[in-house]
Design a protein around this motif. Structure first.
Motif, mmCIF file in Angstrom:
data_model
loop_
_atom_site.group_PDB
_atom_site.id
_atom_site.type_symbol
_atom_site.label_atom_id
_atom_site.label_comp_id
_atom_site.label_asym_id
_atom_site.label_seq_id
_atom_site.Cartn_x
_atom_site.Cartn_y
_atom_site.Cartn_z
ATOM 1 N N UNK A 161 0.963 -1.176 0.049
ATOM 2 C CA UNK A 161 -0.073 0.062 0.080
ATOM 3 C C UNK A 161 0.845 1.432 0.092
ATOM 4 N N UNK A 162 0.209 2.444 -0.111
ATOM 5 C CA UNK A 162 0.882 3.741 0.230
ATOM 6 C C UNK A 162 -0.093 4.732 0.855
ATOM 7 N N UNK A 163 0.416 4.973 2.068
ATOM 8 C CA UNK A 163 -0.460 6.182 2.808
ATOM 9 C C UNK A 163 0.392 7.281 3.355
ATOM 10 N N UNK A 164 0.714 8.155 2.277
ATOM 11 C CA UNK A 164 1.610 9.396 2.904
ATOM 12 C C UNK A 164 0.679 10.172 3.839
ATOM 13 N N UNK A 165 1.692 11.035 4.622
ATOM 14 C CA UNK A 165 1.288 11.770 5.829
ATOM 15 C C UNK A 165 -0.063 12.586 5.382
ATOM 16 N N UNK A 166 0.336 13.397 4.223
ATOM 17 C CA UNK A 166 -0.884 14.458 3.693
ATOM 18 C C UNK A 166 -2.042 13.878 3.579
ATOM 19 N N UNK A 167 -2.052 12.572 3.088
ATOM 20 C CA UNK A 167 -3.277 11.841 2.668
ATOM 21 C C UNK A 167 -4.259 11.878 4.193
ATOM 22 N N UNK A 168 -3.360 11.076 4.993
ATOM 23 C CA UNK A 168 -4.060 10.845 6.212
ATOM 24 C C UNK A 168 -4.717 12.261 6.730
ATOM 25 N N UNK A 169 -3.893 13.368 6.528
ATOM 26 C CA UNK A 169 -4.432 14.769 7.274
ATOM 27 C C UNK A 169 -5.672 15.137 6.368
ATOM 28 N N UNK A 170 -5.741 14.673 5.178
ATOM 29 C CA UNK A 170 -6.873 15.046 4.327
ATOM 30 C C UNK A 170 -8.155 14.341 4.768
ATOM 31 N N UNK A 171 -8.180 13.121 5.625
ATOM 32 C CA UNK A 171 -9.101 12.428 5.795
ATOM 33 C C UNK A 171 -10.426 12.948 6.272
ATOM 34 N N UNK A 172 -11.521 12.740 5.620
ATOM 35 C CA UNK A 172 -12.661 13.204 6.366
ATOM 36 C C UNK A 172 -13.710 11.939 6.878
ATOM 37 N N UNK A 173 -13.509 11.915 8.203
ATOM 38 C CA UNK A 173 -14.350 10.731 8.657
ATOM 39 C C UNK A 173 -15.663 10.421 8.311
ATOM 40 N N UNK A 174 -16.378 11.495 7.971
ATOM 41 C CA UNK A 174 -18.017 11.387 7.582
ATOM 42 C C UNK A 174 -18.246 10.875 6.190
ATOM 43 N N UNK A 175 -18.386 9.649 5.895
ATOM 44 C CA UNK A 175 -18.222 9.365 4.230
ATOM 45 C C UNK A 175 -19.417 9.661 3.641
ATOM 46 N N UNK A 176 -19.338 10.059 2.329
ATOM 47 C CA UNK A 176 -20.336 10.451 1.420
ATOM 48 C C UNK A 176 -21.526 9.411 1.373
ATOM 49 N N UNK A 177 -22.860 9.818 1.672
ATOM 50 C CA UNK A 177 -23.931 8.798 1.455
ATOM 51 C C UNK A 177 -24.462 8.500 2.823
#
Ligand code: ACM
Ligand code: ZN
Length: 359
Positions: free
Chosen positions: A266-282
């Motif tokens: 896998x690949x999960x860079x720091x910035x991507x974690x920071x961009x996480x929105x915990x409320x999923x669409x839908x």
């Protein structure tokens, strides 16, 4: 573990999910079933290198250990003093080979097996016979005595159904209970455990596979394979904890550097974690309160010691914490990086290793 809890607390991460049982080792003392640790806590050897490297090579060294109940009591009190609640996980019906190495009568075949020595998914699963439920209830009694929190995690992920398909008892049970298939048998399994845990005044959490075949009425779903399970569970009124592979797997690589230490993939860079929105669409607006929060997963197949664990967890856990506690409008990555520069020095004072791939 205490050091790890210290950092969680510093980051305002108020829950520690402690995965205590696996195919490769049973890590919690259960007084009623001493073989769980005498046998199940030790494996004969361990895979060397990556699971995908063929042929598989092994180190030939016995490995193992477990936490005594006295040690666990100390850790629970320590965590409480730092406002961290520990949620223990006892995996069922899959990821349970270590338990079956100790007590083969709990499996469908009852044939002896050894504690797992390589990663991936083993075919072993608890057979849903009365003897198994009695065993699990007794185990959970001791676990609930040790961990005073509201939740007990009962696993539920990655359950191969092959042994259930070939088992006379499982097939009889499916017929007798009017179940459609093995998925519904899994649902029957989890619902029975939920009833038991609820009867003791506690709630269960399970990985999102527990939705298959029908979700237990009061269960909290930990959504890991994506966000679909989260959307379905929240919209039907069940609580959800987000832990999707896309943003929350801290066992993934965090950099493309050639010298990066081995990881699962896998690949999960720091910035991507920071961009996480915990409320999923839908998830419908009126159901969004069912998203309780999120968690970073730090599976340790490729982490031999605490230095490697902390290298994988930090700073991504810090990014996750900010993503969870901040409104979108207040999130600014370059700002976060400045705070990380401060936080690094605190980790250094505590002699805790970390990764520093901020780009
Ligand atoms: C999981 O990563 N198998 C929950
Ligand atoms: Zn069976």
């Amino acid at each position: 573990v205490k050091k790890y809890i210290d950092v969680l607390s510093m980051l305002k991460l108020n829950t520690f999910h402690w995965h205590l049982t696996e195919d490769h080792g049973w890590r919690i003392e259960i007084k009623k079933y001493p073989k769980l640790t005498a046998v199940g806590a030790f494996r004969n050897e361990t895979l060397i290198g990556h699971y995908n490297d063929q042929p598989h090579k092994f180190d030939g060294e016995r490995y193992g250990g477990f936490y005594t109940q006295e040690e666990i009591k100390g850790i629970v009190v320590y965590a409480q003093s730092r406002n961290v609640t520990i949620i223990p996980e006892i995996e069922m019906p899959g990821h349970s080979r270590a338990a079956m190495a100790a007590y083969p009568e709990l499996s469908c075949t009852t044939e002896p097996v050894e504690v797992g020595t390589k990663w991936g998914i083993y075919e072993d699963a608890f057979c849903p016979k009365e003897e198994t439920f009695e065993f699990l209830e007794n185990v959970l009694d001791e676990v609930m005595e040790l961990f005073p929190g509201e939740y007990i995690h009962i696993g539920g992920d990655e359950v191969p159904k092959i042994n259930w398909k070939n088992c006379k008892h499982c097939q009889q049970l499916i017929a007798e209970k009017g179940l459609k298939d093995e998925e519904e048998l899994q649902s029957y399994f989890i619902k029975r455990i939920e009833d038991y845990v609820n009867s003791k005044g506690r709630k269960i959490i399970g990985w999102d596979e527990i939705i298959e075949g029908g979700l237990a009425p009061n269960a909290t779903v930990m959504s890991w394979r994506g966000t679909e399970g989260a959307v379905q569970a929240a919209n039907q009124g069940n609580d959800v904890i987000m832990s999707p592979l896309s943003h929350c797997y801290f066992d993934y690589y965090q950099s493309n550097n050639d010298e990066e230490p081995i990881a699962i993939g896998g690949f999960l860079p720091l910035k991507k974690v920071y961009e996480f929105n915990p409320i999923p669409e839908g998830v419908k607006a009126e159901r969004q309160q069912h998203i309780l929060g999120a968690q970073g997963n730090v599976w340790t197949e490729y982490m031999k010691d605490f230095d490697k664990v902390s290298y994988m967890a930090f700073p991504r856990a810090m990014a996750l914490s900010e993503a969870l506690w901040s409104s979108d409008a207040n999130k600014e990555y370059t700002d976060f990086v400045k705070r990380w520069e401060q936080f690094r020095s605190r980790l250094e004072l505590l002699d805790i290793k970390y990764a520093n791939h901020i780009k």
